[in-house]
Design a protein around this motif. Structure first.
Motif, PDB file in Angstrom:
ATOM      1  N   ALA A  53      37.019  49.742  35.841  1.00  0.00           N
ATOM      2  CA  ALA A  53      37.262  49.725  37.282  1.00  0.00           C
ATOM      3  C   ALA A  53      37.723  48.317  37.633  1.00  0.00           C
ATOM      4  O   ALA A  53      37.060  47.337  37.285  1.00  0.00           O
ATOM      5  CB  ALA A  53      35.994  50.082  38.050  1.00  0.00           C
ATOM      6  N   VAL A  54      38.865  48.231  38.295  1.00  0.00           N
ATOM      7  CA  VAL A  54      39.452  46.945  38.651  1.00  0.00           C
ATOM      8  C   VAL A  54      39.453  46.783  40.163  1.00  0.00           C
ATOM      9  O   VAL A  54      39.901  47.677  40.897  1.00  0.00           O
ATOM     10  CB  VAL A  54      40.895  46.835  38.101  1.00  0.00           C
ATOM     11  N   HIS A  55      38.944  45.642  40.619  1.00  0.00           N
ATOM     12  CA  HIS A  55      39.013  45.283  42.037  1.00  0.00           C
ATOM     13  C   HIS A  55      40.428  44.789  42.275  1.00  0.00           C
ATOM     14  O   HIS A  55      40.810  43.701  41.818  1.00  0.00           O
ATOM     15  CB  HIS A  55      37.969  44.213  42.356  1.00  0.00           C
ATOM     16  N   GLU A  56      41.230  45.584  42.946  1.00  0.00           N
ATOM     17  CA  GLU A  56      42.659  45.293  43.046  1.00  0.00           C
ATOM     18  C   GLU A  56      43.002  43.976  43.730  1.00  0.00           C
ATOM     19  O   GLU A  56      43.905  43.274  43.269  1.00  0.00           O
ATOM     20  CB  GLU A  56      43.389  46.467  43.693  1.00  0.00           C
ATOM     21  N   PRO A  57      42.316  43.586  44.794  1.00  0.00           N
ATOM     22  CA  PRO A  57      42.700  42.311  45.412  1.00  0.00           C
ATOM     23  C   PRO A  57      42.557  41.102  44.477  1.00  0.00           C
ATOM     24  O   PRO A  57      43.329  40.155  44.580  1.00  0.00           O
ATOM     25  CB  PRO A  57      41.750  42.193  46.608  1.00  0.00           C
ATOM     26  N   THR A  58      41.579  41.138  43.567  1.00  0.00           N
ATOM     27  CA  THR A  58      41.348  39.984  42.689  1.00  0.00           C
ATOM     28  C   THR A  58      41.768  40.221  41.246  1.00  0.00           C
ATOM     29  O   THR A  58      41.876  39.271  40.471  1.00  0.00           O
ATOM     30  CB  THR A  58      39.858  39.610  42.686  1.00  0.00           C
ATOM     31  N   GLY A  88      27.800  51.093  44.997  1.00  0.00           N
ATOM     32  CA  GLY A  88      27.742  51.810  46.268  1.00  0.00           C
ATOM     33  C   GLY A  88      29.096  52.183  46.828  1.00  0.00           C
ATOM     34  O   GLY A  88      29.203  52.571  47.989  1.00  0.00           O
ATOM     35  N   ARG A  89      30.125  52.088  46.011  1.00  0.00           N
ATOM     36  CA  ARG A  89      31.489  52.407  46.451  1.00  0.00           C
ATOM     37  C   ARG A  89      32.079  53.589  45.683  1.00  0.00           C
ATOM     38  O   ARG A  89      33.284  53.816  45.717  1.00  0.00           O
ATOM     39  CB  ARG A  89      32.374  51.184  46.301  1.00  0.00           C
ATOM     40  N   GLY A  90      31.231  54.289  44.939  1.00  0.00           N
ATOM     41  CA  GLY A  90      31.709  55.455  44.195  1.00  0.00           C
ATOM     42  C   GLY A  90      32.370  55.142  42.874  1.00  0.00           C
ATOM     43  O   GLY A  90      32.965  56.031  42.254  1.00  0.00           O
ATOM     44  N   LEU A  91      32.289  53.889  42.413  1.00  0.00           N
ATOM     45  CA  LEU A  91      32.969  53.527  41.165  1.00  0.00           C
ATOM     46  C   LEU A  91      32.330  54.194  39.948  1.00  0.00           C
ATOM     47  O   LEU A  91      33.037  54.619  39.028  1.00  0.00           O
ATOM     48  CB  LEU A  91      32.993  52.010  40.990  1.00  0.00           C
TER      49      LEU A  91
END
Length: 143
Positions: A53-58, A88-91
């Motif tokens: 799972a990649v946090h797209e902004p960073t 808590g974001r469904g990842l």
């Protein structure tokens, strides 16, 4: 493994394995037992399938999961982790959806899929159930 499977407004799930240092950092952040760098460098390439799972902004890898096994009779879902700052974001669900998709496409009938659950109530929604009393999970760590 380098396809994008699914994305949300800020996160994307990619079919690839994390780098060894990232793998170790995610396990530590999630409170999972440590693994040796030597073991990780050897073991990750032997995975059957993995997603991050990649946090797209960073561009930061904030979650992972993988499947190990013989790709025919036995599969184990392992190393499921989401960094606490991104939980808590469904990842976790998105990671499991991708892992389950691999199993649906590749696992033959009557294959055995197992995992060691560290949280109650999460894996059950994917059809997993406790093995007791028929069997019990056991483990041992090398020194």
């Amino acid at each position: 493994m380098s396809n994008t499977v699914e994305s949300t407004d800020r996160y994307a799930i990619h079919e690839e394995l994390p780098e060894p240092a990232t793998f170790l950092a995610l396990r530590e952040a999630a409170g999972m037992p440590p693994r040796s760098l030597e073991g990780v460098e050897c073991g990750l390439p032997n995975s059957l399938y993995g997603v991050i799972a990649v946090h797209e902004p960073t561009g930061e890898v904030v979650g992972m999961g993988r499947i190990v096994g013989d790709d025919g009779t036995v599969y184990q879902i392992t190393d499921m982790a989401v960094h606490p700052d991104h939980q808590g974001r469904g990842l976790g669900t998105k990671i499991m959806d991708a892992l389950e998709g691999y199993l649906e496409e590749t696992a033959p009938p009557n294959a055995y899929v197992n995992l060691m659950a560290d949280v109650d109530g999460f894996y059950e929604r994917f059809g997993y159930e406790e093995t007791r009393p028929e069997s019990k999970g056991m483990f041992r760590r090398t020194e």
